[in-house]
Write an enzyme that holds these catalytic residues in place. Structure first.
Site, PDB file in Angstrom:
ATOM      1  N   HIS A 133      40.437  39.777  34.608  1.00 43.00           N
ATOM      2  CA  HIS A 133      40.496  41.042  33.539  1.00 43.00           C
ATOM      3  C   HIS A 133      41.661  40.780  32.323  1.00 43.00           C
ATOM      4  O   HIS A 133      41.259  41.713  30.948  1.00 43.00           O
ATOM      5  CB  HIS A 133      41.749  42.139  34.371  1.00 43.00           C
ATOM      6  N   ASP A 142      44.212  49.356  32.084  1.00 48.36           N
ATOM      7  CA  ASP A 142      43.150  48.378  33.560  1.00 48.36           C
ATOM      8  C   ASP A 142      43.165  48.807  34.178  1.00 48.36           C
ATOM      9  O   ASP A 142      44.080  50.271  34.694  1.00 48.36           O
ATOM     10  CB  ASP A 142      43.643  47.115  34.071  1.00 48.36           C
ATOM     11  N   ALA A 185      36.580  25.412  33.691  1.00 49.19           N
ATOM     12  CA  ALA A 185      35.868  24.969  32.399  1.00 49.19           C
ATOM     13  C   ALA A 185      35.570  25.435  31.708  1.00 49.19           C
ATOM     14  O   ALA A 185      35.760  26.548  31.995  1.00 49.19           O
ATOM     15  CB  ALA A 185      34.166  24.931  33.718  1.00 49.19           C
ATOM     16  N   TRP A 218      30.853  40.279  35.241  1.00 48.12           N
ATOM     17  CA  TRP A 218      30.411  40.913  33.755  1.00 48.12           C
ATOM     18  C   TRP A 218      30.822  39.949  32.455  1.00 48.12           C
ATOM     19  O   TRP A 218      30.179  39.663  32.859  1.00 48.12           O
ATOM     20  CB  TRP A 218      31.429  42.231  33.540  1.00 48.12           C
ATOM     21  N   ASN A 219      32.256  39.853  32.927  1.00 48.39           N
ATOM     22  CA  ASN A 219      32.571  38.857  31.966  1.00 48.39           C
ATOM     23  C   ASN A 219      31.599  37.243  31.680  1.00 48.39           C
ATOM     24  O   ASN A 219      31.062  37.519  30.204  1.00 48.39           O
ATOM     25  CB  ASN A 219      34.042  37.287  32.431  1.00 48.39           C
ATOM     26  N   ALA A 276      32.271  43.142  44.843  1.00 44.37           N
ATOM     27  CA  ALA A 276      32.501  43.727  43.503  1.00 44.37           C
ATOM     28  C   ALA A 276      31.589  44.968  42.732  1.00 44.37           C
ATOM     29  O   ALA A 276      30.646  44.909  43.731  1.00 44.37           O
ATOM     30  CB  ALA A 276      33.529  43.205  42.460  1.00 44.37           C
ATOM     31  N   GLU A 277      31.781  44.775  41.566  1.00 43.96           N
ATOM     32  CA  GLU A 277      29.838  45.176  41.232  1.00 43.96           C
ATOM     33  C   GLU A 277      29.481  44.633  40.760  1.00 43.96           C
ATOM     34  O   GLU A 277      28.756  44.504  40.365  1.00 43.96           O
ATOM     35  CB  GLU A 277      30.686  46.407  40.093  1.00 43.96           C
TER      36      GLU A 277
END
Length: 489
Positions: free
Chosen positions: A22, A126, A353, A373-374, A393-394
């Site tokens: 986030h 958020d 990394a 998603w990131n 999560a999604e």
């Protein structure tokens, strides 16, 4: 006044949830606003501040931007957390998720004191700060919500919540379709959070309801995506679901220099020069990169299967393995003599990394990802096809987007939504190897790679001046200025 006009009279405050997935995109979004002359402030806590300070100092030095950090004290002990536990990854490692969310809720008073003092023009909150819109309403400050989700995932989640299509099937493995979406999207009940599919009221379901409530009260949502990637779902969210939404992504593309890319997030566990040197010695599109994000958890037997699969696939690879993976001795999960045998063929990075740097390197030809998603969007922006391995999560929705709609992903066969994978959930080496080969070699693999490269071009066009994301951000800034002046009149 054109979209370029600087707006130092505009002050936007960012309040990201205390988790790397986030904080990193929130920092990138703040940089994008700052680059347009908007004064930006990021709220964080003492132990998370270091993630922002270096980037902000560098941005300030190279440009005339006004970027600030506001540090709130974090009430870890009040919420029953150990002192120094200030981000979600730490809390998850000790099984204290709910305590962590409770602690985050205790930040409300500090936020309101800060809003009274500074009176910003907008708060980007958020989604997990579900009370933020109640706080800003007291001072007539608009709240924008940042979920960190794709348009598709937001639409899929809302359709699931409203229509509960998983109730129409008789078993956990029977396939059902998500109604009313522009594409046929299929999933099983196992891929739905357990409390949701059992209809139980838990912390999770209550939180989901409060997030929906926050959206209803907010001014709109900021989406880290670009229109051309998922146009049907950008339209669906706005027209069918009635959400005000601005797409301003891929936000990671604001990091142009090698240094910026290498230093996103935590301190990397490998020197970027060493990493680049290794990649430079490889042929284009020959390396697969494996990473499960900052919160996914893998057990030792699963790591062993991945190691076996990578060796059997014959592909060159870079594998980022978090320190807490494999529990205990980090070598127990590796087959005997593994790193010696694969010297030069596989690079194992223990810890954080420099992901964007690796993905954007021409040698990288595939990405095995948990579908956060990131990561998914960073893979898309780098033009790299993916092996998809969602767990919670999604992430299952992101997998559907990558495999069923964009057709740049191959599913490894992850079947169950879970925060704590067990031995029954372990995916076998042969299935992993098959998916890796499918992405890295063969004619279908080439076709997928062509599609991925096309999406990369679209992503870069979207953020350039006149592009869809650039223009949406301009429109949002103008609207916030307008909100501000109409208030004064």
């Amino acid at each position: 006044m054109g979209t370029h006009s600087t707006a130092p009279d505009l002050h936007v405050v960012f309040f990201p949830f205390l988790a790397h997935g986030h904080m990193i995109p929130s920092l990138d979004i703040a940089k994008l606003f700052a680059a347009r002359g908007v004064k930006t402030t990021i709220i964080t806590t003492p132990l998370n501040a270091s993630m922002f300070t270096k980037a902000i100092e560098k941005t300030r030095k190279n440009t005339e931007t006004q970027m600030e950090i506001e540090v709130f004290s974090f009430p870890s002990e009040e919420a029953g957390l150990p002192l120094g536990c200030e981000n979600l990854e730490q809390a998850m490692a000790i099984g204290a998720n709910n305590e962590f969310f409770n602690a985050a809720n205790l930040l409300k008073e500090q936020l309101e004191n800060f809003l009274v003092k500074t009176r910003p023009n907008c708060l980007v909150a958020d989604m997990f700060f579900t009370w933020a819109a109640d706080s800003t309403a007291k001072f007539n400050i608009p709240t924008l919500v940042f979920h960190g989700f794709s348009f598709f995932a937001q639409c899929a989640k809302e359709v699931m919540w409203r229509y509960k299509p998983y109730k129409a099937v008789s078993s956990d493995t029977e396939v059902f379709s998500l109604p009313f979406l522009p594409h046929e999207v299929k999933m099983t009940r196992l891929q739905v959070p357990e409390s949701m599919r059992k209809g139980e009221e838990t912390h999770f379901t209550k939180r989901t309801e409060r997030i929906r409530e926050l959206e209803r009260k907010s001014y709109g949502v900021i989406v880290n995506s670009f229109y051309e990637l998922e146009p049907d779902y950008a339209d669906f969210l706005r027209k069918e679901l009635g959400r005000r939404a601005w797409h301003i992504g891929p936000v990671s593309l604001c990091n142009r220099s090698i240094e910026d890319k290498a230093q996103r997030g935590r301190q990397t566990s490998i020197d970027e020069d060493e990493c680049l040197k290794w990649l430079n010695s490889k042929k284009p599109d020959s390396v697969i990169y494996i990473c499960f994000g900052s919160t996914g958890h893998l057990i030792a037997p699963q790591l062993h299967e991945i190691a076996t699969a990578l060796e059997a696939s014959g592909q060159d690879f870079i594998w980022a393995v978090r320190g807490d993976h494999g529990q205990g001795n980090s070598e127990e999960w590796l087959p005997p003599g593994y790193e010696h045998r694969l010297q030069g063929k596989g690079l194992i990075i223990r810890g954080w990394a420099p992901q964007v740097l690796i993905l954007e390197h021409e040698a990288t030809g595939g990405f095995l990802t948990h579908c956060g998603w990131n990561s998914a969007l960073e893979g898309i922006s780098a033009g790299v096809p993916m092996v998809t391995w969602p767990t919670f999560a999604e992430q299952f929705h992101n997998e559907q987007l990558l495999t069923q709609i964009l057709k740049v992903g191959v599913a490894v066969g992850s079947k169950k939504w879970t925060l704590k994978p067990s031995i029954e959930d372990v995916i076998k080496a042969e299935d992993i190897e098959k998916a890796v080969r499918e992405v890295m070699v063969g004619e279908e693999g080439e076709e997928r790679r062509r599609r991925a490269k096309k999406l990369k071009e679209m992503a870069w066009r979207a953020i350039e001046e006149g592009g869809s994301s650039y223009s949406d951000l301009s429109a949002l800034i103008e609207e916030l200025k307008g909100y501000h002046t109409s208030e004064k009149e």
